[in-house]
Design a protein around this motif. Structure first.
Motif, PDB file in Angstrom:
ATOM      1  N   ALA A 157    -107.692  18.127  86.871  1.00 54.51           N
ATOM      2  CA  ALA A 157    -107.302  19.531  86.777  1.00 54.51           C
ATOM      3  C   ALA A 157    -108.498  20.448  86.994  1.00 54.51           C
ATOM      4  N   CYS A 158    -109.675  20.017  86.529  1.00 54.94           N
ATOM      5  CA  CYS A 158    -110.887  20.818  86.760  1.00 54.94           C
ATOM      6  C   CYS A 158    -111.129  21.016  88.251  1.00 54.94           C
ATOM      7  N   SER A 159    -110.883  19.986  89.023  1.00 54.97           N
ATOM      8  CA  SER A 159    -111.145  20.072  90.453  1.00 54.97           C
ATOM      9  C   SER A 159    -110.042  20.809  91.200  1.00 54.97           C
ATOM     10  N   LEU A 160    -108.855  20.912  90.596  1.00 53.65           N
ATOM     11  CA  LEU A 160    -107.714  21.521  91.280  1.00 53.65           C
ATOM     12  C   LEU A 160    -107.438  22.960  90.869  1.00 53.65           C
TER      13      LEU A 160
ATOM     14  N   PRO B  71     -99.461   9.333  87.335  1.00 51.28           N
ATOM     15  CA  PRO B  71    -100.830   9.334  86.823  1.00 51.28           C
ATOM     16  C   PRO B  71    -101.858   9.314  87.943  1.00 51.28           C
ATOM     17  N   GLY B  72    -102.780  10.257  87.892  1.00 47.22           N
ATOM     18  CA  GLY B  72    -103.845  10.316  88.883  1.00 47.22           C
ATOM     19  C   GLY B  72    -103.438  10.868  90.233  1.00 47.22           C
ATOM     20  N   ALA B  73    -102.216  11.403  90.350  1.00 48.05           N
ATOM     21  CA  ALA B  73    -101.730  11.888  91.647  1.00 48.05           C
ATOM     22  C   ALA B  73    -102.184  13.324  91.868  1.00 48.05           C
ATOM     23  N   ALA B  74    -103.361  13.485  92.424  1.00 51.09           N
ATOM     24  CA  ALA B  74    -103.939  14.817  92.610  1.00 51.09           C
ATOM     25  C   ALA B  74    -103.100  15.680  93.538  1.00 51.09           C
ATOM     26  N   ALA B  75    -102.564  15.073  94.613  1.00 48.23           N
ATOM     27  CA  ALA B  75    -101.792  15.861  95.578  1.00 48.23           C
ATOM     28  C   ALA B  75    -100.538  16.439  94.931  1.00 48.23           C
TER      29      ALA B  75
ATOM     30  N   ARG C 277    -100.147  25.147  92.557  1.00 50.90           N
ATOM     31  CA  ARG C 277    -100.072  26.211  93.567  1.00 50.90           C
ATOM     32  C   ARG C 277     -98.749  26.964  93.462  1.00 50.90           C
ATOM     33  N   ALA C 278     -97.665  26.227  93.226  1.00 51.86           N
ATOM     34  CA  ALA C 278     -96.356  26.862  93.123  1.00 51.86           C
ATOM     35  C   ALA C 278     -96.278  27.760  91.898  1.00 51.86           C
ATOM     36  N   ALA C 279     -96.802  27.296  90.768  1.00 48.83           N
ATOM     37  CA  ALA C 279     -96.792  28.117  89.558  1.00 48.83           C
ATOM     38  C   ALA C 279     -97.619  29.382  89.750  1.00 48.83           C
ATOM     39  N   ALA C 280     -98.755  29.258  90.428  1.00 49.87           N
ATOM     40  CA  ALA C 280     -99.604  30.423  90.682  1.00 49.87           C
ATOM     41  C   ALA C 280     -98.898  31.416  91.592  1.00 49.87           C
TER      42      ALA C 280
ATOM     43  N   THR D 117     -92.248  25.609 102.825  1.00 49.71           N
ATOM     44  CA  THR D 117     -93.255  24.700 103.373  1.00 49.71           C
ATOM     45  C   THR D 117     -93.905  23.825 102.311  1.00 49.71           C
ATOM     46  N   ASP D 118     -93.598  24.053 101.042  1.00 51.20           N
ATOM     47  CA  ASP D 118     -94.302  23.368  99.959  1.00 51.20           C
ATOM     48  C   ASP D 118     -93.302  22.656  99.057  1.00 51.20           C
ATOM     49  N   GLY D 119     -93.481  21.355  98.901  1.00 45.74           N
ATOM     50  CA  GLY D 119     -92.565  20.578  98.087  1.00 45.74           C
ATOM     51  C   GLY D 119     -92.600  20.939  96.618  1.00 45.74           C
ATOM     52  N   GLY D 120     -93.789  21.273  96.104  1.00 49.05           N
ATOM     53  CA  GLY D 120     -93.904  21.641  94.700  1.00 49.05           C
ATOM     54  C   GLY D 120     -93.117  22.897  94.392  1.00 49.05           C
TER      55      GLY D 120
END
Length: 250
Positions: free
Chosen positions: A72-75, A208-212, A219-222, A238-241
């Motif tokens: 999460a820090c990296s994303l 677990p561990g699925a960064a994508a 991104r969707a929540a933002a 264009t975005d699955g999330g």
């Protein structure tokens, strides 16, 4: 390593007088109190044109969460980047860990500042404190306006009915909660789904561990926090999330 102090949420379990507030007027009926509460909150709606989007970003920082905390820090910068294309976004970090530690940062508008803050926090063993997250989000919704709450976690160890009552209060305030569950804990899933329903938000699982997968969801929540339902609708093409969130929201 030095740690940046973060102000813990106010203890709402204390009587009003202990928190410095006036005692309620006994002649006011509960229904009148609820109506006044909802009217005041809606009058402070963050969805007005030109308002800055505000997102509460809540994370389980107990020991089992360390790998996803690092992820999460990296994303987290993805949230700011998505919001930048739509307007502006302020994020408040709320996290719990250990035996009784739940902390909240101030409002942050720069991704680098949020990343620095998160990098100073390590995960510690303890039980979940989701009730405190919900209480903090409710206070923020009334005090300064919040468009959405994101929660990332993998477990739920609290009375579900108590959490649902607090979730219902967020629902009255029109603040959707997006719960992103790591893994397959059935108890957590049942409660997270109900919280999402009560707030008009959404529940999604990521591996677990699925960064994508987590990146898409953040991104969707933002997008919703910065631009509302219309922005989420556009992103869903264009975005699955975004499509996953939109499909569940009322």
């Amino acid at each position: 390593m030095s740690r940046q102090p973060m102000k813990p949420p106010v203890d709402t379990s204390a009587p009003p007088a202990a928190r410095g507030g006036a005692l309620p007027n006994s002649r006011v009926s509960p229904s009148e109190e609820i109506a006044a509460f909802v009217a005041k909150a809606r009058a402070m709606s963050p969805h007005a044109p030109g308002a800055r989007g505000r997102l509460v970003f809540a994370l389980d920082a107990t020991m089992s969460r360390q790998p996803t905390w690092d992820m999460a820090c990296s994303l987290q910068a993805e949230m700011f980047r998505e919001a930048a294309a739509l307007g502006s976004l302020d994020i408040r970090l709320v996290y719990y860990r250990g035996m009784n530690e739940c902390r909240a940062s101030g409002w942050i508008s720069e991704p680098a500042k949020l990343a620095t803050l998160m990098a100073k926090i390590d995960c510690r063993g303890g039980n979940t404190q989701i009730g405190k997250v919900l209480s903090e989000a409710r206070r923020d919704a009334v005090a300064s306006g919040v468009r959405a709450v994101v929660f990332v976690g993998d477990a739920m160890e609290e009375p579900a009915d108590e959490l649902c009552v607090k979730a219902g209060e967020l629902g009255l305030l029109k603040v959707p909660m997006f719960l992103f569950q790591e893994g397959y804990d059935a108890t957590a899933e049942a409660t997270f789904r109900e919280i999402a329903r009560l707030t008009g938000g959404a529940w999604c699982r990521f591996d677990p561990g699925a960064a994508a997968q987590l990146r898409e969801l953040l991104r969707a929540a933002a997008a919703y926090a910065a631009g509302g339902r219309d922005a989420l609708q556009r992103l869903s093409r264009t975005d699955g999330g975004a499509a996953r969130l939109l499909g569940q929201m009322k």
